[in-house]
Structure formats: structure tokens, C-alpha cells
Design an enzyme around this catalytic site. Structure first.
Site, PDB file in Angstrom:
ATOM      1  N   GLU A  11       0.844  -1.205   0.000  1.00 62.07           N
ATOM      2  CA  GLU A  11       0.000   0.000   0.000  1.00 62.07           C
ATOM      3  C   GLU A  11       0.875   1.249   0.000  1.00 62.07           C
ATOM      4  O   GLU A  11       1.856   1.341   0.733  1.00 62.07           O
ATOM      5  CB  GLU A  11      -0.901   0.013   1.236  1.00 62.07           C
ATOM      6  CG  GLU A  11      -1.765   1.281   1.278  1.00 62.07           C
ATOM      7  CD  GLU A  11      -2.683   1.332   2.489  1.00 62.07           C
ATOM      8  OE1 GLU A  11      -3.503   0.414   2.655  1.00 62.07           O
ATOM      9  OE2 GLU A  11      -2.567   2.295   3.265  1.00 62.07           O
ATOM     10  N   TYR A  43      -6.833   6.901  -0.884  1.00 67.22           N
ATOM     11  CA  TYR A  43      -7.637   7.991  -1.447  1.00 67.22           C
ATOM     12  C   TYR A  43      -8.150   8.834  -0.286  1.00 67.22           C
ATOM     13  O   TYR A  43      -8.705   8.299   0.683  1.00 67.22           O
ATOM     14  CB  TYR A  43      -8.821   7.367  -2.203  1.00 67.22           C
ATOM     15  CG  TYR A  43      -9.675   8.366  -2.937  1.00 67.22           C
ATOM     16  CD1 TYR A  43      -9.312   8.808  -4.205  1.00 67.22           C
ATOM     17  CD2 TYR A  43     -10.837   8.859  -2.359  1.00 67.22           C
ATOM     18  CE1 TYR A  43     -10.093   9.721  -4.886  1.00 67.22           C
ATOM     19  CE2 TYR A  43     -11.626   9.775  -3.038  1.00 67.22           C
ATOM     20  CZ  TYR A  43     -11.241  10.198  -4.305  1.00 67.22           C
ATOM     21  OH  TYR A  43     -12.026  11.105  -4.957  1.00 67.22           O
ATOM     22  N   HIS A  71      -7.900   2.742  -3.938  1.00 65.57           N
ATOM     23  CA  HIS A  71      -8.841   2.919  -2.836  1.00 65.57           C
ATOM     24  C   HIS A  71      -9.833   3.990  -3.299  1.00 65.57           C
ATOM     25  O   HIS A  71      -9.440   4.983  -3.917  1.00 65.57           O
ATOM     26  CB  HIS A  71      -8.152   3.451  -1.589  1.00 65.57           C
ATOM     27  CG  HIS A  71      -7.132   2.531  -0.988  1.00 65.57           C
ATOM     28  ND1 HIS A  71      -6.920   2.467   0.365  1.00 65.57           N
ATOM     29  CD2 HIS A  71      -6.270   1.646  -1.548  1.00 65.57           C
ATOM     30  CE1 HIS A  71      -5.958   1.575   0.624  1.00 65.57           C
ATOM     31  NE2 HIS A  71      -5.538   1.077  -0.524  1.00 65.57           N
ATOM     32  N   ARG A 101     -15.721   3.270   3.015  1.00 65.74           N
ATOM     33  CA  ARG A 101     -16.684   4.362   3.177  1.00 65.74           C
ATOM     34  C   ARG A 101     -15.977   5.693   3.404  1.00 65.74           C
ATOM     35  O   ARG A 101     -16.357   6.722   2.866  1.00 65.74           O
ATOM     36  CB  ARG A 101     -17.601   4.042   4.364  1.00 65.74           C
ATOM     37  CG  ARG A 101     -18.778   4.978   4.496  1.00 65.74           C
ATOM     38  CD  ARG A 101     -19.384   4.882   5.871  1.00 65.74           C
ATOM     39  NE  ARG A 101     -18.430   5.280   6.898  1.00 65.74           N
ATOM     40  CZ  ARG A 101     -18.549   5.018   8.185  1.00 65.74           C
ATOM     41  NH1 ARG A 101     -19.580   4.330   8.617  1.00 65.74           N
ATOM     42  NH2 ARG A 101     -17.650   5.433   9.060  1.00 65.74           N
ATOM     43  N   GLY A 102     -14.903   5.675   4.229  1.00 62.36           N
ATOM     44  CA  GLY A 102     -14.260   6.927   4.628  1.00 62.36           C
ATOM     45  C   GLY A 102     -14.926   7.471   5.878  1.00 62.36           C
ATOM     46  O   GLY A 102     -16.011   7.020   6.263  1.00 62.36           O
ATOM     47  N   HIS A 170     -14.364  -2.324  14.139  1.00 63.85           N
ATOM     48  CA  HIS A 170     -14.330  -0.910  13.740  1.00 63.85           C
ATOM     49  C   HIS A 170     -14.643  -0.079  14.979  1.00 63.85           C
ATOM     50  O   HIS A 170     -15.482  -0.480  15.795  1.00 63.85           O
ATOM     51  CB  HIS A 170     -15.366  -0.683  12.634  1.00 63.85           C
ATOM     52  CG  HIS A 170     -15.341   0.712  12.095  1.00 63.85           C
ATOM     53  ND1 HIS A 170     -16.028   1.740  12.702  1.00 63.85           N
ATOM     54  CD2 HIS A 170     -14.705   1.250  11.038  1.00 63.85           C
ATOM     55  CE1 HIS A 170     -15.807   2.860  12.014  1.00 63.85           C
ATOM     56  NE2 HIS A 170     -15.004   2.589  11.004  1.00 63.85           N
ATOM     57  N   ASP A 179     -19.173  -6.516  13.024  1.00 61.52           N
ATOM     58  CA  ASP A 179     -18.140  -6.410  11.988  1.00 61.52           C
ATOM     59  C   ASP A 179     -18.232  -7.563  10.992  1.00 61.52           C
ATOM     60  O   ASP A 179     -18.023  -7.385   9.798  1.00 61.52           O
ATOM     61  CB  ASP A 179     -16.754  -6.374  12.629  1.00 61.52           C
ATOM     62  CG  ASP A 179     -16.478  -5.014  13.234  1.00 61.52           C
ATOM     63  OD1 ASP A 179     -16.308  -4.067  12.468  1.00 61.52           O
ATOM     64  OD2 ASP A 179     -16.491  -4.907  14.471  1.00 61.52           O
ATOM     65  N   LYS A 186     -20.857  -6.789   2.662  1.00 63.11           N
ATOM     66  CA  LYS A 186     -19.942  -6.394   1.583  1.00 63.11           C
ATOM     67  C   LYS A 186     -19.800  -7.533   0.566  1.00 63.11           C
ATOM     68  O   LYS A 186     -19.721  -7.308  -0.632  1.00 63.11           O
ATOM     69  CB  LYS A 186     -18.575  -6.025   2.172  1.00 63.11           C
ATOM     70  CG  LYS A 186     -18.600  -4.739   3.014  1.00 63.11           C
ATOM     71  CD  LYS A 186     -17.266  -4.491   3.721  1.00 63.11           C
ATOM     72  CE  LYS A 186     -17.316  -3.211   4.553  1.00 63.11           C
ATOM     73  NZ  LYS A 186     -16.037  -2.894   5.217  1.00 63.11           N
TER      74      LYS A 186
HETATM   75  P1  FAD Z   1     -18.200   0.385   6.481  1.00 61.52           P
HETATM   76  O1  FAD Z   1     -17.783  -1.013   6.378  1.00 61.52           O
HETATM   77  O2  FAD Z   1     -19.289   0.843   5.619  1.00 61.52           O
HETATM   78  O3  FAD Z   1     -18.613   0.694   7.968  1.00 61.52           O
HETATM   79  C1  FAD Z   1     -17.724   0.733   9.043  1.00 61.52           C
HETATM   80  C2  FAD Z   1     -18.377   0.124  10.297  1.00 61.52           C
HETATM   81  O4  FAD Z   1     -19.570   0.793  10.560  1.00 61.52           O
HETATM   82  C3  FAD Z   1     -18.725  -1.313  10.123  1.00 61.52           C
HETATM   83  O5  FAD Z   1     -17.667  -2.181  10.495  1.00 61.52           O
HETATM   84  C4  FAD Z   1     -19.890  -1.457  11.022  1.00 61.52           C
HETATM   85  O6  FAD Z   1     -19.419  -1.709  12.314  1.00 61.52           O
HETATM   86  C5  FAD Z   1     -20.534  -0.134  10.947  1.00 61.52           C
HETATM   87  N1  FAD Z   1     -21.615  -0.196   9.957  1.00 61.52           N
HETATM   88  C6  FAD Z   1     -21.541  -0.045   8.634  1.00 61.52           C
HETATM   89  N2  FAD Z   1     -22.728  -0.208   8.069  1.00 61.52           N
HETATM   90  C7  FAD Z   1     -23.583  -0.431   9.067  1.00 61.52           C
HETATM   91  C8  FAD Z   1     -24.953  -0.660   9.136  1.00 61.52           C
HETATM   92  N3  FAD Z   1     -25.724  -0.690   8.037  1.00 61.52           N
HETATM   93  N4  FAD Z   1     -25.513  -0.846  10.340  1.00 61.52           N
HETATM   94  C9  FAD Z   1     -24.768  -0.812  11.437  1.00 61.52           C
HETATM   95  N5  FAD Z   1     -23.455  -0.596  11.439  1.00 61.52           N
HETATM   96  C10 FAD Z   1     -22.866  -0.419  10.277  1.00 61.52           C
HETATM   97  N6  FAD Z   1     -10.051   5.733   4.581  1.00 61.52           N
HETATM   98  C11 FAD Z   1      -9.850   6.692   3.642  1.00 61.52           C
HETATM   99  O7  FAD Z   1     -10.362   7.795   3.789  1.00 61.52           O
HETATM  100  N7  FAD Z   1      -9.086   6.453   2.526  1.00 61.52           N
HETATM  101  C12 FAD Z   1      -8.490   5.250   2.294  1.00 61.52           C
HETATM  102  O8  FAD Z   1      -7.810   5.071   1.297  1.00 61.52           O
HETATM  103  C13 FAD Z   1      -8.678   4.208   3.276  1.00 61.52           C
HETATM  104  N8  FAD Z   1      -8.128   2.991   3.105  1.00 61.52           N
HETATM  105  C14 FAD Z   1      -8.330   2.018   4.054  1.00 61.52           C
HETATM  106  C15 FAD Z   1      -7.762   0.741   3.848  1.00 61.52           C
HETATM  107  C16 FAD Z   1      -7.954  -0.253   4.781  1.00 61.52           C
HETATM  108  C17 FAD Z   1      -7.344  -1.633   4.535  1.00 61.52           C
HETATM  109  C18 FAD Z   1      -8.712  -0.009   5.958  1.00 61.52           C
HETATM  110  C19 FAD Z   1      -8.895  -1.079   6.984  1.00 61.52           C
HETATM  111  C20 FAD Z   1      -9.285   1.242   6.169  1.00 61.52           C
HETATM  112  C21 FAD Z   1      -9.102   2.267   5.214  1.00 61.52           C
HETATM  113  N9  FAD Z   1      -9.686   3.534   5.381  1.00 61.52           N
HETATM  114  C22 FAD Z   1      -9.478   4.512   4.429  1.00 61.52           C
HETATM  115  C23 FAD Z   1     -10.437   3.864   6.609  1.00 61.52           C
HETATM  116  C24 FAD Z   1     -11.966   3.736   6.447  1.00 61.52           C
HETATM  117  O9  FAD Z   1     -12.454   4.706   5.577  1.00 61.52           O
HETATM  118  C25 FAD Z   1     -12.572   3.931   7.828  1.00 61.52           C
HETATM  119  O10 FAD Z   1     -12.254   2.835   8.657  1.00 61.52           O
HETATM  120  C26 FAD Z   1     -14.071   4.196   7.902  1.00 61.52           C
HETATM  121  O11 FAD Z   1     -14.396   4.584   9.239  1.00 61.52           O
HETATM  122  C27 FAD Z   1     -14.961   3.009   7.619  1.00 61.52           C
HETATM  123  O12 FAD Z   1     -14.840   2.553   6.371  1.00 61.52           O
HETATM  124  P2  FAD Z   1     -15.439   1.100   6.007  1.00 61.52           P
HETATM  125  O13 FAD Z   1     -15.200   0.899   4.571  1.00 61.52           O
HETATM  126  O14 FAD Z   1     -14.928   0.102   6.942  1.00 61.52           O
HETATM  127  O15 FAD Z   1     -16.988   1.373   6.292  1.00 61.52           O
END
Ligand code: FAD
Length: 324
Positions: A11, A43, A71, A101-102, A170, A179, A186
Site C-alpha cells: 500500500e 484515497y 482505494h 466508506r471513509g 471498527h 463487523d 460487503k
Molecule cells: P463500512 O464497512 O461501511 O462501515 C464501518 C463500520 O460501521 C462497520 O464495520 C460497522 O461496524 C458499521 N456499519 C456499517 N454499516 C452499518 C450498518 N448498516 N448498520 C450498522 N453498522 C454499520 N479511509 C480513507 O479515507 N481512505 C483510504 O484510502 C482508506 N483505506 C483504508 C484501507 C484499509 C485496509 C482499511 C482497513 C481502512 C481504510 N480507510 C481509508 C479507513 C476507512 O475509511 C474507515 O475505517 C471508515 O471509518 C470506515 O470505512 P469502512 O469501509 O470500513 O466502512
């Protein structure tokens, strides 16, 4: 999974100034020479690094034989904006994505959680698939061996869509099972790879991966690993991940007086950590590089993962230093 057959990936983040931008191509070349499965590029949430991320991805695409992974985030955006963003990246030739999601800005407007129209990474995964399907024209093609026959060819190239996984949960999730449910959502949306947040104990990953498998998550989950080569790097890593301090490693780094000694501690620790994960069944390792090639290549070399890919990398990397 034996070390010599494990896959690995890297990465990078987009450069933040002209000096780091000038240094990045050489780093990418060195990483690409190790033949990783892909190199991912982060990103900035709300599009702050849209151009610079795409520039790095284009460099990888045009100058190496490694597949880049973009990303993408959806926080704070509308469907239409995210649709355009995905299309722009696909037009540039990107076929691998890490859909996250971010995080919304801390201070949202009253009554607005700042998430935007797409509420989760799962919705972003779905949208990437939809955009991919829309981009490819419907066509009829001949059927081999049946001269008069035609079949529908969606022409759909496979896209790989990775998603984030959190072995220790998370920060906003209520339980590990939430989680796992999020990972299942997903998967249902079309994700086909997981990559984890940083963590410091092999069992965090191994037990999480087992629970995910038992719950029905079928895609591989790559553990994210970062060689921690100085106390400053450890501090930064904890800030980024929100994980608990691994006290043994922290003490070792603090009491070691030389930078070279600290570096050796970090690399030995990451190598042992990765080996325990691979021995425990991890399908590979995803290495957070901090935009430096030396430490991650040293770790892979010690794991014997470079011997077939690039026999010349090893001795050179052990003597190079890198900043915190
Ligand atoms: P999601 O999976 O959509 O949600 C996060 C958590 O919220 C879930 O685990 C769950 O506990 C809860 N949740 C989601 N949906 C629901 C629902 N419907 N009901 C109840 N609870 C729910 N951030 C950046 O800005 N840029 C990057 O490039 C970036 N790269 C990353 C790469 C990796 C490998 C990782 C692990 C994280 C990265 N992140 C990045 C951080 C990420 O954006 C944050 O962790 C953000 O808070 C959540 O993103 P997610 O995709 O896990 O979200």
C-alpha cells in the site's frame, strides 16, 4: 499456507509535496520489481487526493507490470459524484478497487451525519459493479463451432473489489459480530477480497478470520502489516489504527539507542509476525509501506518470498536506512 507460496501486496499513499512526489517513482519501481500481486493507493476521504491518487495509479499502470488497486471512498458524496469518480478511474484503466466508506468530518452540520448518499462501503461496492456493467456495451458474438449461432456477451471484465476488515472491530461497531455482519453485507454486494486494519497480535487476525469463515465469508482476508522501525513510526501507526499499544515492541524500540538497532527490531518483529500469520493460514500479507521500499522488501526477503521474484533485492535493502 507456506511462506514461499503466499501472495503479497503493498500500500502507498499519494505524495503530499513536490519532494515526496519526485521520490515516489523510484520507490514504486523497487516495489514493482518484487512482483507483488497488486499495489494499492489510498484515497483522501471527500476527494482530497483525487488527482494525486490517480497520478500514482497511472504511473503504476504505465511503467510497471503490476496491477494497481485504487482505494475509493464515498463519504460525503452523492450517487452521481461517486458514479463519475468510479467511471473516471475505470476510464484510466483501473480494474481493482478497495471500496471504503471513509470517515465523515468531525464537525458535521446539525442533523447531518456527513455520510452523504452512500451510507456504507457495501453500497460503494454495489455501485462499482453497476458502473462496470453500464460501461460495457451489450453485444452478440459468434458461438465457437456453431456458425449460425450468436450468444450474448456482456463483455464484462472481472473487477476485483476489496473491502476493509477490522480484526479488533471498527471503532464505531458495537460488537465483533457486527463487523462480521458488515463483511457479509460487503460480500453480498460483490466484494471479493478483504484487507485488514493494522493489529498487533496474530491471534486477533486468526480468530477473526476463523469467525468470518464460519459465518460464511468466502473471500480471502489479507492481514495488513506495517514494519515499525522507530518509536515515532509506532506512535503514528497507533494514531492511524486506534489500536492498543503493543507494549513489548514499544519498550524494545524505546530502549534501543541506535536507529539501525531500532530498524532491526522493527523488521525482525514484522517478519516474525507475518510468519505466524502465514503459518496460521493467512492467504498472504498486505504491507503498508509508508512510501518506502526498504523495510517491506527486507521483511519479504526474510520470509523467503522474494527469492523467486527478485533474487538481487536482498543484500542491498538491509543496508539502507529509512526515516520514521
Ligand atoms: P463500512 O464497512 O461501511 O462501515 C464501518 C463500520 O460501521 C462497520 O464495520 C460497522 O461496524 C458499521 N456499519 C456499517 N454499516 C452499518 C450498518 N448498516 N448498520 C450498522 N453498522 C454499520 N479511509 C480513507 O479515507 N481512505 C483510504 O484510502 C482508506 N483505506 C483504508 C484501507 C484499509 C485496509 C482499511 C482497513 C481502512 C481504510 N480507510 C481509508 C479507513 C476507512 O475509511 C474507515 O475505517 C471508515 O471509518 C470506515 O470505512 P469502512 O469501509 O470500513 O466502512
Amino acid at each position: 499456507m507456506s511462506c514461499t507460496t503466499a501472495r503479497f501486496s503493498f500500500e502507498l499513499y499519494p505524495p503530499r509535496n513536490a519532494v515526496t512526489a519526485a521520490a515516489l517513482p523510484a520507490t514504486i519501481d523497487r516495489l514493482a520489481a518484487a512482483h507483488p500481486e497488486f499495489i494499492s493507493v489510498t484515497y483522501g476521504a471527500n476527494g482530497s487526493s483525487r488527482t494525486s491518487s490517480l497520478d500514482v495509479l497511472r504511473y503504476i499502470l504505465e511503467n510497471t507490470d503490476v496491477s494497481p488497486m485504487a482505494h475509493l471512498t464515498c463519504v460525503g458524496s452523492s450517487h452521481a459524484e461517486t458514479n463519475r469518480l468510479i467511471r473516471e478511474f475505470m476510464d484510466a484503466g483501473i480494474r481493482r478497487f478497495l471500496a471504503v466508506r471513509g470517515d465523515p468530518p468531525a464537525e458535521g452540520d446539525a442533523g447531518d451525519d456527513g455520510l452523504g448518499e452512500l451510507r456504507s462501503a457495501a453500497e460503494l461496492v454495489q455501485l462499482i459493479h453497476r458502473v462496470q456493467a453500464e460501461r460495457v456495451p451489450y453485444q452478440e458474438v459468434p458461438v465457437p463451432g456453431l456458425p449460425a449461432a450468436r450468444e450474448v456477451d456482456t463483455g464484462r471484465e472481472r473487477v476485483q473489489i476489496a473491502v476493509a476488515a477490522f480484526p479488533n472491530g471498527h471503532p464505531h461497531s458495537r460488537s465483533v459480530s457486527q463487523d462480521i455482519d458488515t463483511l457479509l453485507a460487503k460480500q453480498a454486494a460483490g466484494a471479493n477480497l478483504g484487507i485488514t486494519q493494522l493489529f498487533f497480535h496474530p491471534d486477533d487476525y486468526l480468530s477473526f478470520a476463523q469467525r468470518a469463515r464460519e459465518a460464511g465469508v468466502l473471500f480471502p482476508i489479507l492481514p495488513g502489516i506495517m514494519p515499525v522501525t522507530s518509536p515515532a513510526r509506532l506512535k503514528r501507526m497507533l494514531e492511524l489504527s486506534g489500536e492498543d499499544l503493543p507494549s513489548e515492541l514499544a519498550i524494545q524500540l524505546e530502549i534501543e539507542p541506535t536507529e539501525e538497532g531500532q530498524r532491526e527490531i522493527g523488521i525482525a518483529w514484522a517478519t516474525d509476525f507475518a510468519r505466524r500469520l502465514l503459518d496460521g493460514g493467512a492467504p498472504g500479507v498486505h504491507l503498508y509501506t509508508f512510501n518506502r521500499h526498504e523495510a517491506v522488501l527486507d521483511v519479504l526477503d526474510r520470509l523467503d518470498l522474494l527469492s523467486f521474484a527478485n533474487p538481487t533485492t536482498s543484500s542491498r535493502t538491509t543496508t539502507e536506512k529509512e526515516p520514521a
